[in-house]
Design a protein around this motif. Structure first.
Motif, PDB file in Angstrom:
ATOM      1  N   SER A  79      38.405  48.317  52.246  1.00  0.00           N
ATOM      2  CA  SER A  79      38.778  47.407  51.168  1.00  0.00           C
ATOM      3  C   SER A  79      38.378  45.953  51.397  1.00  0.00           C
ATOM      4  CB  SER A  79      40.270  47.538  50.875  1.00  0.00           C
ATOM      5  OG  SER A  79      40.973  47.684  52.069  1.00  0.00           O
ATOM      6  N   ALA A  80      37.223  45.724  52.028  1.00  0.00           N
ATOM      7  CA  ALA A  80      36.724  44.346  52.153  1.00  0.00           C
ATOM      8  C   ALA A  80      36.311  43.844  50.775  1.00  0.00           C
ATOM      9  CB  ALA A  80      35.527  44.302  53.093  1.00  0.00           C
ATOM     10  N   CYS A  81      36.451  42.549  50.535  1.00  0.00           N
ATOM     11  CA  CYS A  81      35.967  41.971  49.282  1.00  0.00           C
ATOM     12  C   CYS A  81      34.460  42.251  49.160  1.00  0.00           C
ATOM     13  CB  CYS A  81      36.130  40.454  49.273  1.00  0.00           C
ATOM     14  SG  CYS A  81      37.785  39.859  49.549  1.00  0.00           S
ATOM     15  N   PRO A  82      33.920  42.327  47.946  1.00  0.00           N
ATOM     16  CA  PRO A  82      32.474  42.498  47.800  1.00  0.00           C
ATOM     17  C   PRO A  82      31.734  41.368  48.523  1.00  0.00           C
ATOM     18  CG  PRO A  82      33.575  42.753  45.676  1.00  0.00           C
ATOM     19  CD  PRO A  82      34.616  42.271  46.645  1.00  0.00           C
ATOM     20  N   GLY A  83      30.777  41.741  49.377  1.00  0.00           N
ATOM     21  CA  GLY A  83      29.973  40.739  50.070  1.00  0.00           C
ATOM     22  C   GLY A  83      30.600  40.184  51.335  1.00  0.00           C
ATOM     23  N   CYS A  84      31.667  40.790  51.838  1.00  0.00           N
ATOM     24  CA  CYS A  84      32.340  40.299  53.053  1.00  0.00           C
ATOM     25  C   CYS A  84      31.466  40.486  54.291  1.00  0.00           C
ATOM     26  CB  CYS A  84      33.659  41.042  53.234  1.00  0.00           C
ATOM     27  SG  CYS A  84      34.466  40.689  54.802  1.00  0.00           S
ATOM     28  N   GLY A  85      31.417  39.449  55.144  1.00  0.00           N
ATOM     29  CA  GLY A  85      30.584  39.502  56.345  1.00  0.00           C
ATOM     30  C   GLY A  85      31.210  40.279  57.485  1.00  0.00           C
ATOM     31  N   CYS A 117      44.553  40.605  60.806  1.00  0.00           N
ATOM     32  CA  CYS A 117      43.454  39.774  60.305  1.00  0.00           C
ATOM     33  C   CYS A 117      42.907  40.509  59.095  1.00  0.00           C
ATOM     34  CB  CYS A 117      42.353  39.580  61.354  1.00  0.00           C
ATOM     35  SG  CYS A 117      41.650  41.098  62.010  1.00  0.00           S
ATOM     36  N   CYS A 118      41.945  39.910  58.388  1.00  0.00           N
ATOM     37  CA  CYS A 118      41.381  40.619  57.241  1.00  0.00           C
ATOM     38  C   CYS A 118      40.925  42.013  57.628  1.00  0.00           C
ATOM     39  CB  CYS A 118      40.195  39.862  56.653  1.00  0.00           C
ATOM     40  SG  CYS A 118      40.683  38.781  55.320  1.00  0.00           S
ATOM     41  N   PHE A 119      40.369  42.131  58.840  1.00  0.00           N
ATOM     42  CA  PHE A 119      39.837  43.437  59.197  1.00  0.00           C
ATOM     43  C   PHE A 119      40.893  44.536  59.182  1.00  0.00           C
ATOM     44  CE2 PHE A 119      38.816  46.808  62.159  1.00  0.00           C
ATOM     45  CZ  PHE A 119      37.802  47.385  61.409  1.00  0.00           C
ATOM     46  N   ALA A 124      43.295  44.824  57.141  1.00  0.00           N
ATOM     47  CA  ALA A 124      43.433  45.214  55.745  1.00  0.00           C
ATOM     48  C   ALA A 124      42.185  45.958  55.271  1.00  0.00           C
ATOM     49  CB  ALA A 124      43.675  43.977  54.891  1.00  0.00           C
ATOM     50  N   ILE A 125      41.027  45.518  55.763  1.00  0.00           N
ATOM     51  CA  ILE A 125      39.758  46.124  55.368  1.00  0.00           C
ATOM     52  C   ILE A 125      39.699  47.589  55.794  1.00  0.00           C
ATOM     53  CG2 ILE A 125      37.274  46.142  55.856  1.00  0.00           C
ATOM     54  CD1 ILE A 125      37.468  43.076  56.164  1.00  0.00           C
ATOM     55  N   ALA A 126      40.080  47.833  57.059  1.00  0.00           N
ATOM     56  CA  ALA A 126      39.942  49.174  57.635  1.00  0.00           C
ATOM     57  C   ALA A 126      40.791  50.176  56.872  1.00  0.00           C
ATOM     58  CB  ALA A 126      40.332  49.147  59.100  1.00  0.00           C
ATOM     59  N   ASP A 176      33.924  35.217  62.928  1.00  0.00           N
ATOM     60  CA  ASP A 176      34.380  33.873  62.593  1.00  0.00           C
ATOM     61  C   ASP A 176      34.146  33.574  61.110  1.00  0.00           C
ATOM     62  OD1 ASP A 176      35.019  31.242  62.513  1.00  0.00           O
ATOM     63  OD2 ASP A 176      33.448  30.561  63.875  1.00  0.00           O
ATOM     64  N   ASN A 177      35.202  33.750  60.302  1.00  0.00           N
ATOM     65  CA  ASN A 177      35.084  33.397  58.882  1.00  0.00           C
ATOM     66  C   ASN A 177      35.725  32.033  58.613  1.00  0.00           C
ATOM     67  OD1 ASN A 177      37.756  34.090  58.989  1.00  0.00           O
ATOM     68  ND2 ASN A 177      37.493  36.042  57.964  1.00  0.00           N
ATOM     69  N   GLU A 178      35.985  31.319  59.687  1.00  0.00           N
ATOM     70  CA  GLU A 178      36.324  29.897  59.652  1.00  0.00           C
ATOM     71  C   GLU A 178      37.635  29.533  58.947  1.00  0.00           C
ATOM     72  OE1 GLU A 178      32.504  28.123  58.410  1.00  0.00           O
ATOM     73  OE2 GLU A 178      31.976  28.122  60.522  1.00  0.00           O
ATOM     74  N   TYR A 234      42.074  31.268  58.316  1.00  0.00           N
ATOM     75  CA  TYR A 234      42.959  32.432  58.264  1.00  0.00           C
ATOM     76  C   TYR A 234      42.830  33.013  56.874  1.00  0.00           C
ATOM     77  CZ  TYR A 234      45.366  30.702  62.465  1.00  0.00           C
ATOM     78  OH  TYR A 234      45.671  30.282  63.722  1.00  0.00           O
ATOM     79  N   MET A 235      41.900  33.944  56.685  1.00  0.00           N
ATOM     80  CA  MET A 235      41.601  34.422  55.336  1.00  0.00           C
ATOM     81  C   MET A 235      42.638  35.410  54.825  1.00  0.00           C
ATOM     82  SD  MET A 235      39.260  32.646  54.457  1.00  0.00           S
ATOM     83  CE  MET A 235      37.919  31.621  55.012  1.00  0.00           C
ATOM     84  N   ASN A 236      43.082  36.283  55.704  1.00  0.00           N
ATOM     85  CA  ASN A 236      43.952  37.369  55.247  1.00  0.00           C
ATOM     86  C   ASN A 236      45.255  36.862  54.642  1.00  0.00           C
ATOM     87  OD1 ASN A 236      44.621  40.124  54.954  1.00  0.00           O
ATOM     88  ND2 ASN A 236      45.886  40.002  56.761  1.00  0.00           N
ATOM     89  N   VAL A 296      30.470  35.598  56.920  1.00  0.00           N
ATOM     90  CA  VAL A 296      30.668  34.938  55.622  1.00  0.00           C
ATOM     91  C   VAL A 296      31.892  35.488  54.894  1.00  0.00           C
ATOM     92  CG1 VAL A 296      28.248  34.324  55.259  1.00  0.00           C
ATOM     93  CG2 VAL A 296      29.079  36.554  54.480  1.00  0.00           C
ATOM     94  N   CYS A 297      32.506  34.636  54.089  1.00  0.00           N
ATOM     95  CA  CYS A 297      33.686  35.031  53.319  1.00  0.00           C
ATOM     96  C   CYS A 297      33.584  34.415  51.924  1.00  0.00           C
ATOM     97  CB  CYS A 297      34.936  34.548  54.039  1.00  0.00           C
ATOM     98  SG  CYS A 297      36.440  34.730  53.071  1.00  0.00           S
ATOM     99  N   PRO A 298      33.031  35.164  50.964  1.00  0.00           N
ATOM    100  CA  PRO A 298      32.861  34.600  49.617  1.00  0.00           C
ATOM    101  C   PRO A 298      34.182  34.135  48.994  1.00  0.00           C
ATOM    102  CG  PRO A 298      32.339  36.968  49.658  1.00  0.00           C
ATOM    103  CD  PRO A 298      32.501  36.532  51.069  1.00  0.00           C
ATOM    104  N   THR A 299      35.266  34.837  49.321  1.00  0.00           N
ATOM    105  CA  THR A 299      36.568  34.501  48.747  1.00  0.00           C
ATOM    106  C   THR A 299      37.084  33.153  49.247  1.00  0.00           C
ATOM    107  OG1 THR A 299      36.983  36.862  48.805  1.00  0.00           O
ATOM    108  CG2 THR A 299      38.876  35.464  48.361  1.00  0.00           C
ATOM    109  N   GLY A 300      36.984  32.947  50.553  1.00  0.00           N
ATOM    110  CA  GLY A 300      37.529  31.729  51.139  1.00  0.00           C
ATOM    111  C   GLY A 300      36.576  30.546  51.079  1.00  0.00           C
TER     112      GLY A 300
HETATM  113  S1  SF4 Z   1      39.026  37.317  52.305  1.00  0.00           S
HETATM  114 FE1  SF4 Z   1      37.016  36.935  53.202  1.00  0.00          FE
HETATM  115  S2  SF4 Z   1      37.049  37.851  55.266  1.00  0.00           S
HETATM  116 FE2  SF4 Z   1      38.791  38.692  54.090  1.00  0.00          FE
HETATM  117  S3  SF4 Z   1      37.999  40.631  53.231  1.00  0.00           S
HETATM  118 FE3  SF4 Z   1      37.669  39.016  51.692  1.00  0.00          FE
HETATM  119  S4  SF4 Z   1      35.589  38.247  52.078  1.00  0.00           S
HETATM  120 FE4  SF4 Z   1      36.232  39.417  53.877  1.00  0.00          FE
END
Ligand code: SF4
Ligand code: TPP
Ligand code: MG
Lengths: 95, 298
Positions: free
Chosen positions: B17-23, B46-48, B50-52, B127-129, B131-133, B211-215
């Motif tokens: 469930s990573a956002c589209p284009g998540c690095g 961390c985001c990961f 949630a992603i996993a 490093d998405n620079e 605290y994205m999650n 990269v983190c398009p959302t943040g």
């Molecule tokens: S918030 Fe950023 S790092 Fe987290 S899943 Fe979305 S794009 Fe990826």
């Protein structure tokens, strides 16, 4: 993934927090707004699109061309932007 | 076997469930391609995580253990110690996979301890620079000038004014055997460095641009372009440190940082003066890096 069982109650949980059910049952293609389409006439089979797909949703077809799996593609558009020969166009879903 | 210069095998599957284009996903995908199926990954909040997938779901074909936010390196050390006792460490890789907050802020002491103890693990920081999650809060790896949701606001502020913490230097100060920065926009260089980390007997560190398009607020299709700009402007230099010796793996720092910053909404508010300060800082760090490389040759 071998252990594909679903957990239905607390008693079913394993002793350690080790995840074991594969996410392939989640069809993330429903998130998509723009749909990538490959133009085989332009494709040079470099597979850069396969390499840069964060959703691991580009495979290979019988003729050796990249093939998008629309069950999972979220439509981020990276493949289209990275294609060196502009062979992938993004089209609005439902149009 | 390779395709487009990187190994064909996949150990991450779709449905995550990573956002589209998540690095972050590309980082993990490339790391596992090199390490292969005999790998155990441990990851904190961390985001990961949630992603996993929500426990017990996982998008990985290798074991994934969830740990507490500050304990990633300790958790990896424990796995490594257990494998050693079972006589299985020689052919199993232990990977700690954490975000910038979990690495440079709350997890820093655990890394320092694990490194000093000489545990044989591969620590990967994506490093998405920020605290994205939890909704884009500032971390010590947030770059100069970026807005997050936790920078005090005011006439002259509202964004981070201090530069990124230099994690590589902190680890080099521990006499680390192998540390490298990687960027998914340069996949072949990425894969080579992970190969080296894999061959290292002892603690190795991979600092991955993610990269983190959302943040960061940019169009997701620009993800890899953004990565190239980060490296070409020197905002994210690519280099490795092997037993104290620096080696810059991408030397063409040709662009002005403005070209990188202007594509992202998180830098939209910056004045010309501030961008000049950022440029001066990046140039100074780049000069230092070149000097370190030169000293390494002596
Ligand atoms: S918030 Fe950023 S790092 Fe987290 S899943 Fe979305 S794009 Fe990826
Ligand atoms: C001890 C503790 N404090 C706070 C949290 C809440 N929390 C969960 S994820 C997260 C942010 C993680 O940021 P980072 O490590 O940069 O990873 P990212 O989400 O950006 O990928 C925070 C603060 C937590 N889970 N545990
Ligand atoms: Mg982060």
């Amino acid at each position: 993934m071998k252990n594909n069982q679903k957990y239905s109650s607390v008693e079913d949980l394993p002793e350690a927090s080790v995840a074991s059910v594969s996410t392939v049952y989640i069809k993330t293609g429903s998130w998509r707004v723009y749909r990538p389409e490959i133009d085989k006439e332009k494709c040079i089979k470099c597979f850069i699109c396969w390499r840069c797909c964060p959703d691991i949703s580009i495979g290979i077809d019988e003729e050796g061309y990249p093939k998008i799996n629309y069950d999972y593609c979220k439509g981020c558009g990276i493949c289209s932007h990275e294609c060196p020969n502009e062979a992938i166009k993004m089209k609005r879903e439902g149009k | 076997m390779n395709r487009a210069g990187i190994p064909i095998e996949e150990y991450v599957c779709s449905g995550h469930s990573a956002c589209p284009g998540c690095g972050a996903l590309l980082v993990l995908r490339y790391v596992l391609k090199v390490l292969g199926k005999n790998t155990i990954v441990t990851s904190p909040a961390c985001c990961f995580t949630a992603i996993a997938g929500m426990f017990p779901d996982t998008c990985m074909e290798v074991p994934l253990l969830y740990n507490a936010f500050e304990t990633t390196a300790a958790s990896a050390s424990g796995i490594e110690a257990a494998l050693k006792i079972k006589g299985k460490k020689d052919n199993t890789h232990v990977v700690a996979f954490a975000g910038d907050g979990g690495t440079a802020d709350i997890g820093l002491q655990a890394i320092s301890g694990a490194l000093e103890d000489g545990h044989n693990i591969i620590y990967v920081c994506y490093d998405n620079e920020a605290y994205m999650n939890t909704g884009i809060q500032s971390s010590s790896l947030t770059p100069m000038g970026a807005t997050t949701t936790t920078n005090p606001i005011g006439k002259e502020a509202g964004w981070k004014i201090t530069p990124k913490k230099n994690m590589m230097d902190i680890l080099v100060a521990h006499n680390i055997k192998y540390a490298a920065t990687v960027n998914p926009s340069y996949p072949i260089d990425f894969v080579k460095k992970v190969e080296k980390a894999k061959a290292t007997k002892g603690f190795s560190y991979i600092h991955a641009y993610s990269v983190c398009p959302t943040g960061w607020r940019y169009q997701p299709e620009l993800g890899l372009e953004m990565g190239r700009l980060a490296t070409e402007t020197g905002a994210f230099p690519l280099y490795e440190v092997e037993n104290g010796k620096y080696n810059i793996t991408y030397k063409k720092k040709t662009k002005n940082v403005l070209e990188y910053y202007k594509l992202q909404g998180r830098f939209r508010h910056l004045s010309e003066d501030f961008i000049n300060d950022v440029q001066a800082y990046i140039d100074q760090e780049w000069q230092k890096l070149i000097l370190k490389e030169e000293c390494s040759k002596k």
